[in-house]
Design an enzyme around this catalytic site. Structure first.
Site, PDB file in Angstrom:
ATOM      1  N   LYS A  10       6.701  54.346  38.684  1.00  0.00           N
ATOM      2  CA  LYS A  10       7.852  53.493  39.007  1.00  0.00           C
ATOM      3  C   LYS A  10       8.976  54.342  39.628  1.00  0.00           C
ATOM      4  O   LYS A  10       8.840  55.546  39.769  1.00  0.00           O
ATOM      5  CB  LYS A  10       8.339  52.766  37.763  1.00  0.00           C
ATOM      6  CG  LYS A  10       7.254  52.202  36.860  1.00  0.00           C
ATOM      7  CD  LYS A  10       6.323  51.179  37.509  1.00  0.00           C
ATOM      8  CE  LYS A  10       5.360  50.618  36.473  1.00  0.00           C
ATOM      9  NZ  LYS A  10       4.267  49.837  36.992  1.00  0.00           N
TER      10      LYS A  10
HETATM   11  C1  LIG Z   1       3.479  49.254  35.509  1.00  0.00           C
HETATM   12  C2  LIG Z   1       3.454  47.828  35.198  1.00  0.00           C
HETATM   13  C3  LIG Z   1       3.373  47.363  33.874  1.00  0.00           C
HETATM   14  C4  LIG Z   1       3.116  48.281  32.698  1.00  0.00           C
HETATM   15  O1  LIG Z   1       4.122  49.205  32.477  1.00  0.00           O
HETATM   16  P1  LIG Z   1       3.882  50.359  31.382  1.00  0.00           P
HETATM   17  O2  LIG Z   1       5.247  50.939  31.194  1.00  0.00           O
HETATM   18  O3  LIG Z   1       2.918  51.325  31.979  1.00  0.00           O
HETATM   19  O4  LIG Z   1       3.371  49.719  30.148  1.00  0.00           O
HETATM   20  C5  LIG Z   1       3.458  46.000  33.650  1.00  0.00           C
HETATM   21  N1  LIG Z   1       3.596  45.127  34.669  1.00  0.00           N
HETATM   22  C6  LIG Z   1       3.661  45.526  35.948  1.00  0.00           C
HETATM   23  C7  LIG Z   1       3.840  44.514  37.029  1.00  0.00           C
HETATM   24  C8  LIG Z   1       3.573  46.888  36.259  1.00  0.00           C
HETATM   25  O5  LIG Z   1       3.606  47.279  37.536  1.00  0.00           O
END
Ligand SMILES: *Cc1c(COP(=O)(O)O)cnc(C)c1O
Length: 403
Positions: A191
């Site tokens: 992210k």
């Molecule tokens: C990355 C992501 C998640 C999960 O996030 P984590 O912090 O890895 O649990 C959930 N939903 C979307 C749309 C994502 O891109």
């Protein structure tokens, strides 16, 4: 400037001396979880997005789990969402023993089509779980309106959308204010900002916030900080089933530095996205992402779309041969083995747009340490790859029969 031989990864976190120093400070302080850094990160994040409450948590998947639980999703309840998302979106519904109900995405983007939500509502619908896919805000105005009309809470999977903005009653506001009832963020390295792993829940509702704090720490009635600070002996209670979904102070300290960097990181991503749009708009057979008038993406991912007859894998391979890493676009949850079972999900609409989006999209490299020359190199390599790629003949799309 990088040499033509250097490889370009698809993403790269920006982590430096400041983050290392922050972690060192926490280690030497001796207080490493649920302490002052977590509290400070929560308060700084809530000011950043403009939310009254922000609760730090172990990741976005656990955030989604607690958000769904807070609005009352339980056994057999339905949650309307998209299949076209990372699998965690729907998994969180199943952690609550709920049923993910999938609807298709918009024709010209990768977010839920608000026009399909109402036909998916049943007496068992307990929540609408919308996703700001790839950092691009979904049409919250329409979605929140539907939620209000049917008294169904709206939860935002804002995993990718830290720093993204939406035009709301004439003002640009951050995703996570939140505009729905609860927003869930991720700080995974893929992210825009990262704490290694980590997440955040934001809400206007103090009752939800209180529940999140209870549930993230085993349902324990008294926090560590309160017990530590007390002059009197306190015994804690555990009245409800809780979880260990804590964020550590080591992570929170990193998050605070990342939050400082965020405005510049996003500004840089927006400059690169604009450069991509300029350079790629003239390539026949390729379309660039559409940013609605009312949305400002943080460009967590820059996703291009090939026309139906261009071989996606061949284009990606040609780029990889040039040292440029890409990824296929967003997955479709209903096509995975974990969702093949009878009661794993229900498809309320055809999912053909979701399926073709996965077959036709490519995520290009985009991260702050790239140079304009790197972006130019990706544009030129993609131009050649699209021109040189074989043409595929597709079978007519199989419509997805509602389960
Ligand atoms: C990355 C992501 C998640 C999960 O996030 P984590 O912090 O890895 O649990 C959930 N939903 C979307 C749309 C994502 O891109």
């Amino acid at each position: 400037m990088s040499s033509p031989q250097s490889t370009i990864p698809v993403a790269k976190p920006v982590l430096g001396e400041e983050e290392a120093e922050a972690v060192r400070r926490v280690i030497l302080s001796g207080w490493v979880t649920q302490g002052p850094e977590v509290a400070a990160f929560e308060s700084e994040f809530s000011s950043f997005v403009g939310a009254p409450h922000a609760c730090a948590i172990s990741n976005c998947t656990t955030a989604l789990h607690l958000a769904l639980k807070a609005v009352g999703v339980g056994s057999g309840d339905e949650v309307i969402t998209v299949s076209h998302s990372f699998i965690a979106t729907a998994n969180a519904v199943r952690y609550c023993d709920g049923m993910p109900v999938f609807v298709d995405i918009e024709p010209d983007g990768y977010n839920i089509d608000p026009g399909l939500i109402e036909m998916a509502i049943t007496p068992r619908t307990k929540a609408i779980l919308c996703v700001h896919q790839l950092g691009m805000p979904c049409d919250l105005r329409a979605i929140v309106e539907i939620g209000k009309r049917h008294s169904i809470p709206v939860i935002e999977d804002a995993a990718c959308a830290t720093g993204s903005e939406i035009l709301w009653e004439g003002r640009w506001e951050k995703i996570g204010k939140p505009h729905g009832d609860i927003a869930c963020f991720s700080f995974h390295p893929r992210k825009v900002v990262t704490t290694g792993d980590g997440g955040m829940l934001t809400t206007v509702n103090p009752d939800y916030d209180r529940k999140f704090r209870l549930w993230r720490q085993h349902g324990m009635s008294v926090t560590d900080a309160v017990r530590h600070g007390s002059k009197q002996v306190i015994f804690e209670d555990y009245d409800e089933l809780g979880y260990n979904y804590r964020m550590t102070d080591l992570q929170a300290a990193v998050g605070r530095v990342q939050l400082q960097r965020l405005p510049e990181l996003i500004a840089q991503r927006r400059r690169f996205a604009a450069q991509f749009c300029d350079g790629l708009s003239t390539i026949a057979g390729l379309s660039i992402p559409v940013e609605p008038r009312w949305a400002r993406s943080n460009w967590q991912s820059f996703c291009v779309r090939l026309s139906d007859d261009i071989d996606q894998r061949a284009v990606m391979q040609a780029l990889l041969d040039q040292g440029i890493s890409t990824r296929r676009g967003v997955m479709n949850i209903h096509l995975e083995g974990a969702y093949s079972g009878q009661n794993s999900h229900r498809a309320a609409t055809s999912l053909t747009r979701s399926v073709s989006a996965q077959q036709q999209t490519i995520i290009l490299p985009l991260y702050a340490q790239m140079t304009e020359a790197d972006i130019e190199r990706v544009i030129e390599a993609l131009r050649q790859a699209v021109a040189g790629a074989g043409r595929v003949v597709r079978q007519p799309e199989q419509d997805v029969v509602p389960a």
